[in-house]
Design a protein around this motif. Structure first.
Motif, mmCIF file in Angstrom:
data_model
loop_
_atom_site.group_PDB
_atom_site.id
_atom_site.type_symbol
_atom_site.label_atom_id
_atom_site.label_comp_id
_atom_site.label_asym_id
_atom_site.label_seq_id
_atom_site.Cartn_x
_atom_site.Cartn_y
_atom_site.Cartn_z
ATOM 1 N N GLU A 81 0.776 -1.230 0.014
ATOM 2 C CA GLU A 81 -0.010 0.036 -0.228
ATOM 3 C C GLU A 81 1.006 1.125 -0.079
ATOM 4 N N THR A 82 1.769 1.232 0.662
ATOM 5 C CA THR A 82 2.958 2.284 0.744
ATOM 6 C C THR A 82 3.446 2.666 -0.893
ATOM 7 N N PHE A 83 3.658 1.617 -1.363
ATOM 8 C CA PHE A 83 4.083 1.715 -3.015
ATOM 9 C C PHE A 83 3.172 2.324 -3.729
ATOM 10 N N GLU A 84 1.684 1.457 -3.520
ATOM 11 C CA GLU A 84 0.690 2.136 -4.560
ATOM 12 C C GLU A 84 0.239 3.487 -4.176
ATOM 13 N N GLU A 85 0.232 3.875 -2.940
ATOM 14 C CA GLU A 85 -0.145 5.276 -2.505
ATOM 15 C C GLU A 85 0.571 6.186 -2.363
ATOM 16 N N CYS A 86 1.843 6.078 -2.203
ATOM 17 C CA CYS A 86 2.887 7.001 -2.009
ATOM 18 C C CYS A 86 4.157 6.970 -2.986
ATOM 19 N N GLY A 87 4.349 5.802 -3.773
ATOM 20 C CA GLY A 87 5.477 5.616 -4.456
ATOM 21 C C GLY A 87 6.381 5.229 -3.829
ATOM 22 N N VAL A 88 6.629 5.183 -2.550
ATOM 23 C CA VAL A 88 7.702 4.798 -1.648
ATOM 24 C C VAL A 88 7.640 3.188 -1.521
ATOM 25 N N LEU A 89 8.805 2.651 -1.893
ATOM 26 C CA LEU A 89 8.934 1.103 -1.879
ATOM 27 C C LEU A 89 9.769 0.723 -0.764
ATOM 28 N N LEU A 90 9.197 0.156 0.226
ATOM 29 C CA LEU A 90 10.122 -0.529 1.350
ATOM 30 C C LEU A 90 10.633 -1.842 0.809
ATOM 31 N N ALA A 91 11.583 -1.992 0.235
ATOM 32 C CA ALA A 91 11.857 -3.309 -0.342
ATOM 33 C C ALA A 91 13.597 -3.161 -0.675
ATOM 34 N N ARG A 92 14.206 -4.368 -0.602
ATOM 35 C CA ARG A 92 15.682 -4.381 -0.801
ATOM 36 C C ARG A 92 15.942 -5.469 -1.947
ATOM 37 N N ARG A 94 17.226 -8.682 -3.246
ATOM 38 C CA ARG A 94 17.491 -10.060 -2.493
ATOM 39 C C ARG A 94 18.801 -10.157 -2.315
ATOM 40 N N GLY A 95 19.349 -10.393 -0.740
ATOM 41 C CA GLY A 95 20.875 -10.428 -0.667
ATOM 42 C C GLY A 95 21.348 -9.163 0.009
ATOM 43 N N ALA A 96 20.590 -8.251 -0.387
ATOM 44 C CA ALA A 96 21.084 -6.583 0.143
ATOM 45 C C ALA A 96 20.633 -6.547 1.406
ATOM 46 N N ALA A 97 21.502 -5.564 2.313
ATOM 47 C CA ALA A 97 20.914 -4.914 3.355
ATOM 48 C C ALA A 97 20.108 -3.750 3.146
ATOM 49 N N GLU A 98 20.431 -2.865 2.203
ATOM 50 C CA GLU A 98 19.956 -1.542 2.250
ATOM 51 C C GLU A 98 18.836 -1.641 1.305
ATOM 52 N N LEU A 99 17.950 -0.602 1.509
ATOM 53 C CA LEU A 99 16.911 -0.452 0.421
ATOM 54 C C LEU A 99 17.144 -0.020 -0.933
ATOM 55 N N LEU A 100 16.195 -0.159 -1.767
ATOM 56 C CA LEU A 100 16.323 0.274 -3.154
ATOM 57 C C LEU A 100 16.819 1.674 -3.354
ATOM 58 N N ASP A 101 17.753 2.027 -4.204
ATOM 59 C CA ASP A 101 18.362 3.300 -4.359
ATOM 60 C C ASP A 101 17.283 4.099 -5.380
ATOM 61 N N ALA A 102 17.207 5.410 -5.336
ATOM 62 C CA ALA A 102 16.181 6.297 -6.040
ATOM 63 C C ALA A 102 16.253 5.906 -7.530
ATOM 64 N N ALA A 103 17.457 5.751 -8.060
ATOM 65 C CA ALA A 103 17.409 5.407 -9.588
ATOM 66 C C ALA A 103 16.507 4.073 -9.991
ATOM 67 N N PRO A 166 15.328 8.424 2.743
ATOM 68 C CA PRO A 166 15.539 9.975 2.439
ATOM 69 C C PRO A 166 15.617 10.224 0.842
ATOM 70 N N ASP A 167 16.027 9.143 0.023
ATOM 71 C CA ASP A 167 16.067 9.372 -1.411
ATOM 72 C C ASP A 167 15.010 8.911 -2.252
ATOM 73 N N GLN A 168 13.728 8.580 -1.363
ATOM 74 C CA GLN A 168 12.722 8.328 -1.880
ATOM 75 C C GLN A 168 11.617 9.449 -1.975
ATOM 76 N N ALA A 169 11.077 9.744 -3.206
ATOM 77 C CA ALA A 169 10.077 10.756 -2.944
ATOM 78 C C ALA A 169 8.641 10.108 -3.161
ATOM 79 N N ALA A 170 7.998 10.726 -2.018
ATOM 80 C CA ALA A 170 6.518 10.338 -1.689
ATOM 81 C C ALA A 170 5.567 11.130 -2.480
ATOM 82 N N ARG A 171 4.671 10.715 -3.370
ATOM 83 C CA ARG A 171 3.638 11.279 -3.926
ATOM 84 C C ARG A 171 2.645 10.593 -4.165
ATOM 85 N N HIS A 172 1.271 11.268 -4.144
ATOM 86 C CA HIS A 172 -0.025 10.448 -4.107
ATOM 87 C C HIS A 172 -0.168 9.929 -5.618
ATOM 88 N N ASP A 173 -1.165 8.872 -5.544
ATOM 89 C CA ASP A 173 -1.242 8.165 -6.997
ATOM 90 C C ASP A 173 -2.251 8.839 -8.124
#
Length: 265
Positions: A81-92, A94-103, A166-173
């Motif tokens: 829902e955060t990805f759908e409604e905000c465009g923010v994706l709390l995911a990493r 596979r095998g990584a410790a950090e979240l997705l980068d902005a690009a 910090p590097d992901q911009a939130a915006r409505h759908d």
């Protein structure tokens, strides 16, 4: 004689995300304004969220360490829902410790978000195509509210705190929500008091709780230390008018609160 008493509508499991960041004047939370043609909470300022889908349960069952499937599904739904409604994706990856980068997120959003919001692409398919795992560990349980039994549409909603990457911009759908804003909780409450905003009861009360915190760190620390108490508001008549009763131990600073809006979620 036939039974004339109607049974309460079952409450559907749902997840809501309080996406937080530290602003120049203190803690801010990301909120969206619901489209006025949406059946539930139309025109209201709300936290992003929605009901748990069967696909969320399937994803949760395939992931280790999430506990019971229903609890895991709530966390997966919160990420989706955060990805759908905000465009923010709390995911990493596979095998990584950090979240997705902005690009990489920008490309994923361009390729998948609209189709996901329209229900044309399952979240599991998005995760598999990009070899991602939902970062459910970034969610901190904050509250649990159940819509009153008198309501025709009911939700059993778990609220989670999440720090905005910090590097992901939130915006409505642009579909279910028509506006979005980063706002201090106290400001959202003040604008509602002034008639500039509309809040349903659960949103209003959770903003009251958030307004106590000066930073994301403080909000996370206090939420982690406090037990989550289920809240099922009960409408009661008092000499001061109709009030809503909630458990005092839930941490909202009292038991009776003015019913300034319909007692919905």
């Amino acid at each position: 004689m036939p039974d004339t008493e109607s049974k309460p509508v079952p409450a559907r499991p749902a997840s809501t995300v309080l996406l937080l960041r530290d602003g120049a004047e203190g803690l801010e939370v990301f909120m969206v304004v619901r489209h006025r043609q949406i059946e539930f909470a139309s025109g209201a300022l709300v936290f992003p969220g929605g009901r748990v889908d069967p696909g969320d349960r399937a994803i949760a069952e395939a992931l280790p360490g999430l506990g019971p499937p229903e609890a895991g599904a709530l966390r997966v739904a919160a990420v989706r829902e955060t990805f759908e409604e905000c465009g923010v994706l709390l995911a990493r990856p596979r095998g990584a410790a950090e979240l997705l980068d902005a690009a990489r997120l920008a490309r994923i959003e361009a390729e998948h978000r609209a189709a996901l919001c329209r229900g044309e692409r399952p979240f599991a398919e998005v995760l598999a195509a990009e070899d991602l795992l939902p970062a459910t560990d970034r969610l901190v349980p904050f509250a649990h509210w159940i819509t009153p039994v008198s309501r025709p549409k009911r939700f059993d909603t778990h609220f989670f705190l999440a720090a905005a990457p910090p590097d992901q911009a939130a915006r409505h759908d642009g579909g279910e929500s028509v506006e979005s804003v980063w706002i201090r909780p106290a400001q959202a409450l003040a604008e509602t008091e002034a008639g500039l905003r509309k809040l349903v009861f659960a949103t209003r009360m959770n903003l009251v709780r958030l307004a106590r915190y000066a930073s994301v760190q403080q909000a996370f620390a206090e939420a982690a230390a406090a037990p989550v108490v289920t809240v099922l508001p009960e409408s009661v008549e008092t000499p001061q008018g109709r009030m809503l009763r909630i458990p005092r131990e839930a941490g909202y600073g009292g038991e009776l609160f003015p019913a300034l809006d319909p007692p919905a979620m």
